[in-house]
Design a protein around this motif. Structure first.
Motif, PDB file in Angstrom:
ATOM      1  N   PHE B 146       0.855  -1.186   0.000  1.00 34.22           N
ATOM      2  CA  PHE B 146       0.000   0.000   0.000  1.00 34.22           C
ATOM      3  C   PHE B 146       0.897   1.245   0.000  1.00 34.22           C
ATOM      4  N   VAL B 147       0.427   2.294  -0.662  1.00 31.43           N
ATOM      5  CA  VAL B 147       1.260   3.506  -0.759  1.00 31.43           C
ATOM      6  C   VAL B 147       0.466   4.713  -0.258  1.00 31.43           C
ATOM      7  N   VAL B 148       1.060   5.417   0.709  1.00 30.92           N
ATOM      8  CA  VAL B 148       0.444   6.651   1.227  1.00 30.92           C
ATOM      9  C   VAL B 148       1.159   7.837   0.582  1.00 30.92           C
ATOM     10  N   GLY B 149       0.406   8.737  -0.017  1.00 32.72           N
ATOM     11  CA  GLY B 149       1.016   9.927  -0.591  1.00 32.72           C
ATOM     12  C   GLY B 149       0.345  10.348  -1.870  1.00 32.72           C
ATOM     13  N   GLN B 150       1.120  11.015  -2.705  1.00 31.10           N
ATOM     14  CA  GLN B 150       0.642  11.449  -4.004  1.00 31.10           C
ATOM     15  C   GLN B 150       1.781  11.268  -4.998  1.00 31.10           C
ATOM     16  N   SER B 151       1.454  11.043  -6.260  1.00 33.72           N
ATOM     17  CA  SER B 151       2.521  10.782  -7.231  1.00 33.72           C
ATOM     18  C   SER B 151       3.282  12.068  -7.540  1.00 33.72           C
ATOM     19  N   ALA B 319       2.557   4.968   9.281  1.00 37.41           N
ATOM     20  CA  ALA B 319       2.644   4.086  10.448  1.00 37.41           C
ATOM     21  C   ALA B 319       1.302   4.020  11.179  1.00 37.41           C
ATOM     22  N   LYS B 320       0.613   5.160  11.254  1.00 35.42           N
ATOM     23  CA  LYS B 320      -0.699   5.193  11.905  1.00 35.42           C
ATOM     24  C   LYS B 320      -1.681   4.261  11.197  1.00 35.42           C
ATOM     25  N   LYS B 344      -9.462  -2.042   3.808  1.00 37.94           N
ATOM     26  CA  LYS B 344     -10.712  -1.431   4.292  1.00 37.94           C
ATOM     27  C   LYS B 344     -10.484  -0.029   4.873  1.00 37.94           C
ATOM     28  N   THR B 345      -9.216   0.417   4.879  1.00 36.98           N
ATOM     29  CA  THR B 345      -8.913   1.745   5.430  1.00 36.98           C
ATOM     30  C   THR B 345      -9.784   2.798   4.748  1.00 36.98           C
ATOM     31  N   LYS B 346     -10.535   3.515   5.539  1.00 35.14           N
ATOM     32  CA  LYS B 346     -11.464   4.499   4.970  1.00 35.14           C
ATOM     33  C   LYS B 346     -11.411   5.775   5.802  1.00 35.14           C
ATOM     34  N   ASN B 347     -11.001   6.847   5.165  1.00 35.68           N
ATOM     35  CA  ASN B 347     -10.971   8.172   5.813  1.00 35.68           C
ATOM     36  C   ASN B 347     -10.304   8.162   7.183  1.00 35.68           C
ATOM     37  N   VAL B 348      -9.159   7.539   7.256  1.00 39.33           N
ATOM     38  CA  VAL B 348      -8.416   7.526   8.525  1.00 39.33           C
ATOM     39  C   VAL B 348      -7.753   8.891   8.725  1.00 39.33           C
ATOM     40  N   GLU B 349      -8.040   9.512   9.833  1.00 42.29           N
ATOM     41  CA  GLU B 349      -7.493  10.840  10.147  1.00 42.29           C
ATOM     42  C   GLU B 349      -6.134  10.680  10.822  1.00 42.29           C
ATOM     43  N   THR B 350      -5.140  11.379  10.309  1.00 43.08           N
ATOM     44  CA  THR B 350      -3.820  11.330  10.949  1.00 43.08           C
ATOM     45  C   THR B 350      -3.428  12.707  11.481  1.00 43.08           C
ATOM     46  N   GLY B 351      -4.125  13.732  11.033  1.00 50.15           N
ATOM     47  CA  GLY B 351      -3.843  15.097  11.479  1.00 50.15           C
ATOM     48  C   GLY B 351      -2.727  15.783  10.713  1.00 50.15           C
ATOM     49  N   VAL B 352      -2.049  15.041   9.831  1.00 50.11           N
ATOM     50  CA  VAL B 352      -0.916  15.653   9.123  1.00 50.11           C
ATOM     51  C   VAL B 352      -1.155  15.740   7.617  1.00 50.11           C
ATOM     52  N   MET B 353      -2.227  15.153   7.151  1.00 55.04           N
ATOM     53  CA  MET B 353      -2.599  15.226   5.735  1.00 55.04           C
ATOM     54  C   MET B 353      -4.090  14.927   5.641  1.00 55.04           C
ATOM     55  N   ALA B 354      -4.636  15.001   4.447  1.00 62.53           N
ATOM     56  CA  ALA B 354      -6.057  14.696   4.295  1.00 62.53           C
ATOM     57  C   ALA B 354      -6.311  13.247   4.714  1.00 62.53           C
ATOM     58  N   PRO B 355      -7.583  12.896   5.073  1.00 61.14           N
ATOM     59  CA  PRO B 355      -7.857  11.518   5.492  1.00 61.14           C
ATOM     60  C   PRO B 355      -7.392  10.494   4.454  1.00 61.14           C
ATOM     61  N   ILE B 356      -6.961   9.331   4.970  1.00 62.55           N
ATOM     62  CA  ILE B 356      -6.369   8.312   4.092  1.00 62.55           C
ATOM     63  C   ILE B 356      -7.371   7.186   3.849  1.00 62.55           C
ATOM     64  N   VAL B 362      -7.423  -0.970  -4.715  1.00 61.14           N
ATOM     65  CA  VAL B 362      -6.845   0.391  -4.642  1.00 61.14           C
ATOM     66  C   VAL B 362      -5.753   0.386  -3.580  1.00 61.14           C
ATOM     67  N   ARG B 363      -4.536   0.556  -4.024  1.00 56.09           N
ATOM     68  CA  ARG B 363      -3.397   0.467  -3.108  1.00 56.09           C
ATOM     69  C   ARG B 363      -2.696   1.822  -2.939  1.00 56.09           C
ATOM     70  N   PHE B 364      -3.327   2.862  -3.451  1.00 53.38           N
ATOM     71  CA  PHE B 364      -2.708   4.194  -3.435  1.00 53.38           C
ATOM     72  C   PHE B 364      -3.695   5.173  -2.793  1.00 53.38           C
ATOM     73  N   SER B 365      -3.207   5.936  -1.805  1.00 51.94           N
ATOM     74  CA  SER B 365      -4.139   6.792  -1.051  1.00 51.94           C
ATOM     75  C   SER B 365      -4.491   8.087  -1.782  1.00 51.94           C
ATOM     76  N   ASN B 366      -3.729   8.459  -2.799  1.00 52.17           N
ATOM     77  CA  ASN B 366      -4.063   9.601  -3.662  1.00 52.17           C
ATOM     78  C   ASN B 366      -4.388  10.853  -2.844  1.00 52.17           C
ATOM     79  N   GLN B 367      -3.414  11.314  -2.082  1.00 52.88           N
ATOM     80  CA  GLN B 367      -3.648  12.430  -1.154  1.00 52.88           C
ATOM     81  C   GLN B 367      -3.929  13.747  -1.870  1.00 52.88           C
TER      82      GLN B 367
END
Lengths: 290, 385
Positions: B146-151, B319-320, B344-356, B362-367
């Protein structure tokens, strides 16, 4: 014409940095017959020490300069005594490999001792821009060119007129005969390492003042090495001049033919020069390549 | 005999296919769960590797202080690859096979993540990548990665479109590095050039490691470029801006997020004032950034706190998400369950970026991206409204 002049001035400024580091290469080669592949890393370490002094002890130019010179002398002597002297009499290839190992250790030490962030060396001098018409140059860049010229003259006088300079030349020419004449080769070697470290350190400090300080700074050694090959591996003064030539050539090539040519131009120049003079522009004909 | 073999085979197959407690999962004891990571901790790219690992440590310390994952404390195993691909592969293998990690975070740079993909896929270990998002990592989607971020490409497109809309009919200049990072930046830029019909008067390509940009910036000045995309990373962008200051020109300048770290502004000096950047993590000058720093302070050492930058935030978020997925698997987490929960991760709030969010396939969070601008007086980046 202004475009050309700006390119030449900027080329002289970066070339002076290459030239100083190249002189460091040549001082060691001339005295020990060895190419020190950790020259760029020693340049970087002295600059980082200077930065530490400027941020923890004093940012005064004189204090930082004196402390950096002392640190460079100590670094050169420690490297010579602990790393190079045990290699005396060992095959040249093994000794050169030791300098490569030393380079990797010094390079990695930056992150262990300092950090990976770029830093600016602020000694209250060198950042101001002097403008003549549309041409701009930083005071630190003017200073490094002047320093190179002064050092060229001083080193020429040292090798020609001082007793120790003549002793260094004697050891370089034939260390056994020099020994029979009462010259201590280890002492000469130690002095050469210390001098080389100081000269390279001066380059590092000027680079950090004019540009910045980062763990990638060791790469200056890779740019300076062609300069010393061009000028002559055994020619201290020639290496300094070689640095200036490489700096100007790179900048003119980059300015007129694009960024890609900037990196290639210096090496093209070396190939051409070495085809005509395999021992470099100012080197001795009987130089042994390693 | 045949009956016996058939029964044995069925029993073996059921054990293999089950996710139940009968199958011991590596990296888990009654008291501990191991999360592995490989980052560049030495050399210039340590700037991102160290910072990302600090982000992981903050999230792990936060979870451990709250009792761990369902009672198990998280043990973090971190390896240095020095930004050398061969060492990344070696490090990942070591973390999986020797340290027996249950899950992975990281991993190093874009080229290194790409190179290590076959190892991760073959092992099947749940992995969340956060340092260098590039399309190859999620296209095609891999079951366990899984990838968190944006291309990078989307980031550049967003930035160039913003600058183009804000500065219509201006002349453009671009300089990029001669590697995969530079190619991605250039590809993103070129796509907007076609769409917005931008007039590009300078296009340079510098060799990785170049430190003197005097001739490049003189060419840029000579070309008359009014908007400039500085495609360097850290030291390169600093050198470029200082050269432009020396040449007495100040085009509207955009930089990309790998170089968007606060110390850069100090080194650029007044020359860096007003430069634009694009990012998907919050700037430290904003409320979210300040809150993150407050949270981080008691969880890391003083030296680590100083090493915090934007990569710390992306590492923290990844990590969160991973910890949360393992937690949802209950007392006996398995790789299959963790992967399923990550999906199943849906709109997880981390406080440092938009919800993930991720999803089936779908393996990309597309921030979500935002444009920020440098303010030299406070040495910070601030959101542009």
């Amino acid at each position: 014409m202004q475009y050309f002049t700006q390119l030449v001035i900027s080329g002289l400024a970066i070339g002076a940095i290459y030239g100083l580091i190249a002189m460091g290469f040549a001082v060691i080669y001339k005295s020990t017959g060895l190419v020190n592949f950790a020259q760029g890393e020693m340049t970087m370490i002295v600059a980082y020490i200077a930065w530490t002094i400027s941020t923890t002890v004093s940012g005064n130019l004189l204090v930082v300069t004196i402390a950096a010179i002392i640190a460079a002398v100590v670094l050169g002597l420690v490297v010579e005594r602990l790393v190079m002297r045990p290699m005396l009499g060992e095959p040249l290839f093994a000794t050169v490999m030791v300098t490569i190992g030393l380079a990797v250790i010094l390079r990695s030490s930056i992150n262990f001792i300092w950090d990976a962030y770029p830093h600016g060396l602020d000694v209250g001098f060198g950042r101001d821009i002097v403008r003549v018409g549309t041409i701009g140059v930083r005071t630190g860049q003017i200073a490094v060119i002047a320093t190179l010229l002064v050092l060229l003259a001083a080193i020429w006088a040292f090798f020609r007129y001082s007793k120790f300079g003549v002793a260094m030349r004697a050891v370089a020419a034939d260390d056994r005969t020099a020994l029979l004449m009462g010259i201590s080769a280890p002492r000469v070697h130690a002095a050469a390492w210390a001098a080389s470290s100081v000269i390279a350190g001066i380059a590092g400090v000027f680079f950090a003042i004019s540009y910045d300080l980062s763990p990638a700074m060791f790469q200056l050694g890779l740019k300076a090495f062609p300069a010393t090959i061009l000028g002559g591996l055994d020619a201290v003064l020639g290496s300094g001049v070689g640095g200036l030539l490489i700096g100007i050539t790179e900048n003119l090539a980059g300015g007129y033919f694009g960024s890609g040519m900037k990196e290639v131009a210096g090496f093209l120049m070396i190939i051409v020069v070495l085809m005509i003079r395999p021992f470099g522009i100012f080197g001795d004909r009987d130089i042994e390549r390693v | 005999m045949n009956k016996y073999l058939a029964s044995a085979s069925l029993l073996f197959a059921s054990v293999l296919l089950s996710d139940g407690p009968t199958l011991a999962q590596q990296g888990i004891t009654d008291t501990e769960i191991v999360i592995g990571d490989v980052e560049p901790l030495t050399g210039p790219p340590a700037l991102l590797g160290v910072a990302a690992s600090i982000g992981h440590k903050i999230a792990i310390a936060e979870a451990n202080n709250a009792g761990g994952i369902n009672g198990r404390k998280i043990k973090y195993v971190l390896e240095d690859d020095g930004y050398v691909t061969a060492r990344t592969i070696q490090g990942v293998k070591k973390v999986i096979e020797v340290d027996k990690a249950f899950a992975m975070l990281g991993i190093s740079g874009s080229g290194q993540s790409i190179a290590v993909m076959p190892v991760l896929e073959k092992a099947g270990i749940p992995t969340v990548i956060d340092v260098a998002p590039v399309k190859f990592l999620w296209e095609p989607p891999r079951k366990n990665v899984f990838v968190v971020g944006q291309s990078y490409e989307e980031g550049i497109i967003h930035l160039v479109k913003y600058l183009a809309d804000k500065n219509p009919n201006k002349k453009w200049g671009l300089i990029t590095q001669d590697d995969d990072y530079g190619i991605t930046v250039r590809d993103g830029f070129d796509s907007v050039v076609k769409e917005k019909k931008l007039k590009v008067v300078y296009s340079g390509n510098y060799k990785k490691g170049q430190q003197d940009f005097s001739s490049d910036m003189l060419q840029l000045k000579d070309s008359g470029a009014e908007v400039f995309l500085a495609g360097g990373i850290i030291a390169e962008n600093i050198a470029m801006m200082k050269e432009l200051e020396k040449l007495n020109v100040k085009p509207v300048t955009g930089i990309f997020w790998p170089g968007r770290v606060e110390p850069v502004l100090k080194l650029m000096g007044p020359a860096g004032d007003g430069i634009y950047a694009v990012d998907y993590v919050e700037p430290f000058a904003g409320e979210a950034g300040k809150a993150f720093l407050e949270k981080a302070k008691p969880l890391v050492s003083e030296a680590e706190f100083k090493g915090i930058n934007r990569y710390t935030m992306s590492g923290y978020a990844a990590a969160k998400v991973l910890i949360s997925a393992i937690e949802r698997c209950g007392k006996q987490p398995t790789w299959a369950c963790t992967i399923s929960e990550l999906e199943k991760t849906k709109n997880v709030e981390t406080g440092v970026m938009a919800p993930i969010s991720f999803g089936p396939g779908v393996r990309f969070s597309n921030q979500k991206l935002q444009i920020i601008r440098a303010d030299f007086s406070t040495l910070s980046f601030k959101p542009v409204n």
